[in-house]
Design a protein around this motif. Structure first.
Motif, short mmCIF file in Angstrom:
data_model
loop_
_atom_site.label_atom_id
_atom_site.label_comp_id
_atom_site.label_asym_id
_atom_site.label_seq_id
_atom_site.Cartn_x
_atom_site.Cartn_y
_atom_site.Cartn_z
N MET A 20 12.11 11.81 -1.70
CA MET A 20 11.07 10.78 -1.54
C MET A 20 11.19 10.10 -0.18
SD MET A 20 9.23 10.85 -4.28
CE MET A 20 8.31 9.35 -4.22
N ALA A 21 12.42 9.84 0.25
CA ALA A 21 12.65 9.13 1.51
C ALA A 21 12.53 10.04 2.73
CB ALA A 21 14.02 8.47 1.49
N ALA A 22 12.64 11.33 2.53
CA ALA A 22 12.65 12.28 3.66
C ALA A 22 11.42 12.15 4.55
CB ALA A 22 12.78 13.71 3.15
N GLY A 23 10.27 11.86 3.97
CA GLY A 23 9.04 11.78 4.74
C GLY A 23 8.68 10.38 5.23
N LEU A 24 9.56 9.41 5.02
CA LEU A 24 9.26 8.05 5.45
C LEU A 24 9.46 7.87 6.95
CD1 LEU A 24 11.00 5.95 2.62
CD2 LEU A 24 8.56 6.53 2.83
N SER A 25 8.52 7.21 7.59
CA SER A 25 8.67 6.87 9.01
C SER A 25 9.45 5.56 9.10
CB SER A 25 7.30 6.70 9.65
OG SER A 25 6.65 5.55 9.13
N ASP A 26 9.86 5.20 10.30
CA ASP A 26 10.52 3.90 10.51
C ASP A 26 9.59 2.76 10.08
OD1 ASP A 26 12.82 5.14 11.47
OD2 ASP A 26 12.30 4.80 13.58
N ASP A 27 8.31 2.89 10.41
CA ASP A 27 7.34 1.86 10.00
C ASP A 27 7.23 1.77 8.49
OD1 ASP A 27 6.76 1.01 12.57
OD2 ASP A 27 4.94 2.22 12.75
N ASP A 28 7.21 2.93 7.82
CA ASP A 28 7.16 2.92 6.35
C ASP A 28 8.35 2.15 5.79
OD1 ASP A 28 4.87 4.57 6.14
OD2 ASP A 28 6.08 6.41 6.05
N ILE A 29 9.53 2.45 6.30
CA ILE A 29 10.74 1.79 5.82
C ILE A 29 10.67 0.29 6.07
CG2 ILE A 29 13.23 1.55 6.25
CD1 ILE A 29 13.30 4.64 6.51
N ASP A 30 10.24 -0.12 7.27
CA ASP A 30 10.12 -1.54 7.58
C ASP A 30 9.13 -2.22 6.63
OD1 ASP A 30 11.91 -1.26 9.68
OD2 ASP A 30 10.35 -1.23 11.23
N ASN A 31 8.00 -1.58 6.40
CA ASN A 31 6.96 -2.18 5.57
C ASN A 31 7.36 -2.21 4.10
OD1 ASN A 31 5.27 -2.61 7.80
ND2 ASN A 31 4.33 -0.61 7.58
N LEU A 32 7.96 -1.14 3.61
CA LEU A 32 8.44 -1.14 2.22
C LEU A 32 9.51 -2.21 2.01
CD1 LEU A 32 8.59 2.71 1.65
CD2 LEU A 32 7.20 1.10 0.32
N ALA A 33 10.40 -2.34 2.96
CA ALA A 33 11.45 -3.36 2.86
C ALA A 33 10.86 -4.76 2.87
CB ALA A 33 12.47 -3.18 3.99
N ALA A 34 9.85 -4.98 3.72
CA ALA A 34 9.20 -6.30 3.77
C ALA A 34 8.54 -6.60 2.43
CB ALA A 34 8.16 -6.34 4.89
N PRO B 192 6.27 -1.80 -11.36
CA PRO B 192 5.35 -2.65 -10.60
C PRO B 192 6.12 -3.65 -9.73
CG PRO B 192 4.74 -2.57 -12.93
CD PRO B 192 6.07 -1.90 -12.80
N ALA B 193 5.78 -3.67 -8.47
CA ALA B 193 6.39 -4.59 -7.49
C ALA B 193 7.91 -4.49 -7.45
CB ALA B 193 5.94 -6.02 -7.76
N GLY B 194 8.44 -3.31 -7.79
CA GLY B 194 9.88 -3.10 -7.71
C GLY B 194 10.67 -3.61 -8.90
N LYS C 102 0.84 -1.21 0.00
CA LYS C 102 0.00 0.00 0.00
C LYS C 102 0.87 1.26 0.00
CE LYS C 102 -4.00 -2.13 2.15
NZ LYS C 102 -4.80 -2.30 3.34
N ALA C 103 1.92 1.26 0.80
CA ALA C 103 2.82 2.42 0.85
C ALA C 103 3.55 2.59 -0.48
CB ALA C 103 3.83 2.25 2.00
N TYR C 104 3.98 1.51 -1.08
CA TYR C 104 4.68 1.54 -2.37
C TYR C 104 3.82 2.23 -3.42
CZ TYR C 104 7.54 -0.17 -6.25
OH TYR C 104 8.35 -0.25 -7.36
N LEU C 105 2.55 1.87 -3.44
CA LEU C 105 1.63 2.46 -4.41
C LEU C 105 1.29 3.90 -4.04
CD1 LEU C 105 -0.71 -0.61 -4.93
CD2 LEU C 105 1.08 0.21 -6.48
N ALA C 106 1.01 4.15 -2.78
CA ALA C 106 0.59 5.49 -2.33
C ALA C 106 1.69 6.53 -2.44
CB ALA C 106 0.09 5.42 -0.89
N LYS C 107 2.93 6.13 -2.23
CA LYS C 107 4.03 7.08 -2.22
C LYS C 107 4.65 7.27 -3.60
CE LYS C 107 4.87 6.41 2.64
NZ LYS C 107 4.31 7.67 3.05
N GLY C 108 4.13 6.58 -4.60
CA GLY C 108 4.58 6.79 -5.98
C GLY C 108 5.84 6.05 -6.37
#
Length: 101
Positions: free
Chosen positions: A81-95, A40-42, A27-33
């Motif tokens: 793009m990364a400046a506004g990422l939270s720790d949770d965003d980073i964890d979830n995007l990485a997962a 698609p899917a990296g 969801k974050a991948y799609l929402a954050k552009g």
């Protein structure tokens, strides 16, 4: 026998947590552009310009995103793009990205 149930419970719980992180990461991948550059899917349509992130190791992705966020690693597109990422965003995007093939 109790130890077996405890171990099984921990495994099932961690699998559930990971699945939740992967879904949140998608969801974050799609929402954050992210899809705009990394595809698609990296799976980048232009790996020479925008790296493919699908299937990269979880820790590598977390480290890269954290470095862009903190400006330890700089790129005119990724740093903002990364400046506004939270720790949770980073964890979830990485997962999410590390789970892609």
């Amino acid at each position: 026998m109790r130890k077996v149930y405890l171990l099984l419970s921990l495994v099932l719980m961690s699998t559930s947590v990971l699945a939740d992180s992967v879904e949140k990461g998608k969801k974050a991948y799609l929402a954050k552009g992210c899809i705009g550059c990394h595809g698609p899917a990296g799976k980048s349509p232009n790996p020479a310009m925008f790296p493919t992130t699908a299937g990269k190791p979880l820790d590598y992705i977390k480290e890269a995103l954290s470095a862009f966020r903190s400006q330890k690693r700089s790129n005119p597109l990724m740093s903002p793009m990364a400046a506004g990422l939270s720790d949770d965003d980073i964890d979830n995007l990485a997962a999410y990205l590390s789970a892609q093939k």
